[in-house]
Design a protein around this motif. Structure first.
Motif, PDB file in Angstrom:
ATOM      1  N   MET A   1       0.834  -1.193   0.000  1.00  0.00           N
ATOM      2  CA  MET A   1       0.000   0.000   0.000  1.00  0.00           C
ATOM      3  C   MET A   1       0.871   1.246   0.000  1.00  0.00           C
ATOM      4  O   MET A   1       2.076   1.184   0.212  1.00  0.00           O
ATOM      5  N   SER A   2       0.256   2.395  -0.258  1.00  0.00           N
ATOM      6  CA  SER A   2       0.969   3.661  -0.325  1.00  0.00           C
ATOM      7  C   SER A   2       0.219   4.698   0.493  1.00  0.00           C
ATOM      8  O   SER A   2      -1.019   4.729   0.495  1.00  0.00           O
ATOM      9  N   GLU A   3       0.953   5.555   1.168  1.00  0.00           N
ATOM     10  CA  GLU A   3       0.329   6.557   2.020  1.00  0.00           C
ATOM     11  C   GLU A   3      -0.463   7.576   1.213  1.00  0.00           C
ATOM     12  O   GLU A   3      -0.089   7.954   0.107  1.00  0.00           O
ATOM     13  N   HIS A 186       6.183  13.296  -3.523  1.00  0.00           N
ATOM     14  CA  HIS A 186       6.468  12.411  -2.391  1.00  0.00           C
ATOM     15  C   HIS A 186       5.389  11.353  -2.217  1.00  0.00           C
ATOM     16  O   HIS A 186       5.670  10.154  -2.287  1.00  0.00           O
ATOM     17  N   ARG A 187       4.154  11.767  -1.935  1.00  0.00           N
ATOM     18  CA  ARG A 187       3.049  10.835  -1.772  1.00  0.00           C
ATOM     19  C   ARG A 187       1.786  11.466  -2.369  1.00  0.00           C
ATOM     20  O   ARG A 187       1.653  12.691  -2.414  1.00  0.00           O
ATOM     21  N   VAL A 206       2.871  10.767  -9.177  1.00  0.00           N
ATOM     22  CA  VAL A 206       3.515  11.165  -7.919  1.00  0.00           C
ATOM     23  C   VAL A 206       5.013  11.119  -8.136  1.00  0.00           C
ATOM     24  O   VAL A 206       5.574  10.051  -8.395  1.00  0.00           O
ATOM     25  N   ASP A 208       8.963  11.578  -7.056  1.00  0.00           N
ATOM     26  CA  ASP A 208       9.870  11.476  -5.915  1.00  0.00           C
ATOM     27  C   ASP A 208      10.756  12.711  -5.853  1.00  0.00           C
ATOM     28  O   ASP A 208      11.464  13.028  -6.818  1.00  0.00           O
ATOM     29  N   THR A 212      12.157  10.915   2.506  1.00  0.00           N
ATOM     30  CA  THR A 212      12.037   9.515   2.923  1.00  0.00           C
ATOM     31  C   THR A 212      11.047   9.318   4.058  1.00  0.00           C
ATOM     32  O   THR A 212      10.629   8.193   4.327  1.00  0.00           O
ATOM     33  N   GLY A 214       7.774   9.115   6.446  1.00  0.00           N
ATOM     34  CA  GLY A 214       6.385   8.730   6.294  1.00  0.00           C
ATOM     35  C   GLY A 214       5.555   9.310   7.425  1.00  0.00           C
ATOM     36  O   GLY A 214       6.035  10.123   8.212  1.00  0.00           O
ATOM     37  N   GLN A 220      -4.079   4.822   3.904  1.00  0.00           N
ATOM     38  CA  GLN A 220      -3.317   4.093   2.895  1.00  0.00           C
ATOM     39  C   GLN A 220      -4.178   3.848   1.659  1.00  0.00           C
ATOM     40  O   GLN A 220      -5.389   3.663   1.763  1.00  0.00           O
ATOM     41  N   THR A 223      -3.615  -1.217  -2.765  1.00  0.00           N
ATOM     42  CA  THR A 223      -2.880  -1.600  -3.965  1.00  0.00           C
ATOM     43  C   THR A 223      -3.013  -3.105  -4.173  1.00  0.00           C
ATOM     44  O   THR A 223      -3.380  -3.828  -3.251  1.00  0.00           O
TER      45      THR A 223
END
Length: 504
Positions: A1-3, A186-187, A206, A208, A212, A214, A220, A223
Motif C-alpha cells: 500500500m501507499s500513504e 512524495h506521496r 507522484v 519522488d 524519505t 512517512g 493508505q 494496492t
C-alpha cells in the motif's frame, strides 16, 4: 500500500527534512518543478521536441514558486512561456520569491486578472496546490476560462486549484481546475482519490523529490496484493471455514444467494444459505454447491450456531426490515463470531443506531452504501453533504474513521472511493478511478456479492479489516476483468480468473 497524506502531514514531512539539514526549501522546489516538466514530457511525448507555448498561472504561496521553476525549465527548452501571478511578488514566501526573481531575469510576470490571450499548447495550474483553504471566486478564474473551453492541455501542480487536498471536495462556489494531468510530490494526497478530486485531477503522477519520511497516522491507498493464497487450508472442507448467509422471505432470496455464491467462490470451505422454511423450495431450485437449510427465526439461528464449525455469518441482503431481522442480528452478534452486516441488517436500526452499536464487536464489518451510512450516522453524512466553504473540509476518511470508532467495528463505506476504517483509526481507500474505473459495477446486487466476499474470507479466518480491504480490491478487479455488461451474478464467476492471474 501507499500513504495518502493530508496537507498538514505533507508540510510536517517537508519541514522535518528541511530542519534536519538534509535539503533546503529551494532544493525541494527545484526538484518539484523538474518533476512536473519531466512528467509533462512523458505524458505528452509530442511536446518533447519543438517550440511550444505555455501559460503558467502562479499563486501566492510555494505552489506558485514551483510554477516559476517550471517556467524557467520550459524556457530553457526553447518554449515561449507566459507567466501570470495572483498577488504580488513581494508577498511571496522567501523560496517562491527567489524563484520569481530568477524567472524575472528571463521573462515578464503579468497579473492573473490581465490574462486574455490565445489558447496555448500547455496550461500549468500552479495557483494553490495543497495550501488552498478557501474556494476560488468565479470572478478570479474568469480571465482564463478560455483555456479550458479552448481545450488547452492542462497540468495541475500538486492538486487542481479549487480542490481541497484533504477531502477531494471542491471548495466554495464549485469552481475548480479540470486537469488532464496532476503531478504531486512524495506521496499522493487524500484529495486525489476522494470525492470530486479524482475526476478533477485527471491522470495522477507522484514524483519522488527525495523525501524519505512517512506518517504513521496516514490513510493508505489499497494496492494489488502480490499473491493470494487460494488453496484450501487443510484436508477437509471445514478447515477452510463454514460461512452462514441468512436469506429472506420468498421472492426476496436473490440477494442472499449472490452473497452466498461470493463467499463460496472466494474460498470458504462450506457455505450454507439459511432461510425461512417457506422459502426453502424457492431457493432449492437455484443452489447446488451452496448448502440450504430451513431456519425458524432467531430460535433456528441459535440451533445453527450450536455447530462449532460455523466460522462467520453474513446478514442483511434481502433479509427484510422486520423485527425478526433485528432479533437475528442480535443472535449473530452475541455468538462472538465474525459477522458481516449489510443492507437490511443496517437499515433496520435506523431509528436507534446506538442499539446496534452496543451489540457490535471488533470482528464485525459494516458495509453500507451512502444511504445506509446516513441512516446509522446521520450527523456524519450531513457534514459530508454540507457545502465545503473552507479547507481542510470534512472528508469521507474523516467520516468513516469517526463511524468505526463510534460503532467499535470495521466500517466499509462503498463508492468509487471506497473507504474502510477500524476503531483504532487504521484506514484504507480503494480508488476505482482512472485505469481502475468500473462504472458498470453500479448494478443491483453488486454490494451483496461484496458482503459475501468479505464473509467468505472471514470464514477462512482472515481478520475483519484485511478481509474488507482485500474484498474491495477483488470486487473491482472482477468487474474490470468482466467488463461492460456486467451484472452482479457475474462477479463470483469471474473471481477464479482474477485469482489465477494473481498467482500466475
Amino acid at each position: 500500500m501507499s500513504e495518502l497524506l493530508t496537507a498538514a502531514q505533507m508540510r510536517e514531512i517537508e519541514q522535518a527534512a528541511i530542519q534536519s539539514g538534509k535539503v533546503s526549501g529551494l532544493e525541494l522546489m527545484e526538484r518539484a518543478g523538474g518533476g512536473v516538466v519531466e512528467s509533462i514530457l512523458t505524458h505528452w511525448p509530442d511536446l518533447s521536441e519543438g517550440r511550444f507555448d505555455a501559460v503558467i498561472l502562479c499563486g501566492p504561496g510555494n505552489n506558485g514558486g514551483d510554477g516559476f521553476v517550471i517556467a524557467r525549465l520550459l524556457a530553457a527548452r526553447g518554449w515561449a512561456v507566459s507567466v501570470y501571478l495572483l498577488g504580488d511578488v513581494d508577498s511571496l514566501p522567501p523560496d517562491a520569491r527567489t524563484n520569481a526573481a530568477r524567472w524575472a531575469e528571463l521573462g515578464a510576470i503579468g497579473a492573473v486578472a490581465d490574462y486574455g490571450g490565445a489558447v496555448p499548447d500547455l496550461f500549468v495550474d500552479a495557483l494553490f496546490g495543497t495550501g488552498l483553504t478557501r474556494g476560488i471566486a468565479p470572478e478570479a478564474v474568469a480571465p482564463f476560462e478560455a483555456l479550458f473551453e479552448g481545450g488547452a492541455r492542462t497540468v495541475a501542480v500538486d492538486v487542481p486549484s479549487g480542490v481541497c487536498s484533504d477531502s477531494g471536495r471542491v471548495l466554495g462556489q464549485g469552481v475548480a481546475v479540470q486537469a488532464d494531468l496532476t503531478v504531486s510530490f512524495h506521496r499522493a494526497k487524500l484529495g486525489h482519490v476522494l470525492a470530486e478530486g479524482a475526476e478533477q485531477a485527471g491522470s495522477l503522477v507522484v514524483h519522488d523529490i527525495g523525501l524519505t519520511e512517512g506518517c504513521a497516522e496516514a490513510a493508505q491507498l489499497v494496492t494489488p496484493p502480490t499473491t493470494l493464497e487460494v488453496g484450501k487450508g487443510g484436508a477437509h472442507k471445514y478447515d477452510s471455514g463454514h460461512a452462514i448467509v441468512l436469506g429472506g422471505a420468498p421472492g426476496q432470496g436473490g440477494a442472499a444467494r449472490m452473497a452466498a455464491r461470493g463467499a463460496l467462490r472466494i474460498g470458504a470451505g462450506l457455505v450454507t444459505l439459511a432461510c425461512p422454511l417457506r422459502a426453502v423450495a424457492e431457493n432449492a431450485v437455484h443452489v447446488n454447491a451452496i448448502m440450504l437449510r430451513g431456519m425458524d427465526g432467531p430460535h433456528g439461528l441459535h440451533e445453527i450456531l450450536e455447530d462449532h464449525r460455523v466460522s462467520a455469518l453474513c446478514l442483511g441482503p434481502g433479509l427484510g426490515l422486520t423485527q425478526a431481522t433485528a432479533e437475528l442480528v442480535k443472535v449473530a452478534l452475541q455468538s462472538g463470531l465474525p459477522v458481516v452486516l449489510d443492507a437490511d441488517a443496517l437499515s433496520r436500526f435506523q431509528r436507534q443506531p446506538q442499539a446496534l452499536f452496543d451489540m457490535l464487536h471488533g470482528d464485525v464489518v459494516l458495509t453500507p452504501h451512502m444511504g445506509e451510512f446516513a441512516r446509522l450516522f446521520p450527523d456524519l453524512a450531513e457534514r459530508l453533504e454540507d457545502d465545503a466553504e473552507s479547507g481542510p473540509a470534512f472528508s469521507k476518511v474523516d467520516a468513516v474513521r469517526e463511524a468505526a470508532a463510534r460503532a467499535g467495528c470495521v466500517v466499509l463505506l462503498k463508492g468509487a472511493d471506497t473507504v474502510i476504517a477500524d476503531p483504532a483509526g487504521a484506514c484504507v481507500v480503494h480508488s476505482a478511478h482512472g485505469a481502475r474505473s468500473a462504472p458498470w459495477l453500479a448494478t443491483a446486487g453488486a454490494g451483496d456479492v461484496l458482503a459475501g466476499f468479505i464473509c467468505g474470507l472471514m470464514a477462512r479466518h482472515v481478520p475483519a479489516f484485511a478481509a474488507a480491504e482485500l474484498s474491495a480490491w477483488l470486487h473491482v478487479e472482477a468487474a474490470l476483468s468482466f467488463g461492460p455488461g456486467l451484472i452482479a451474478e457475474d462477479l463470483p464467476e469471474e473471481l477464479p480468473k482474477v485469482l489465477r492471474a494473481l498467482n500466475a
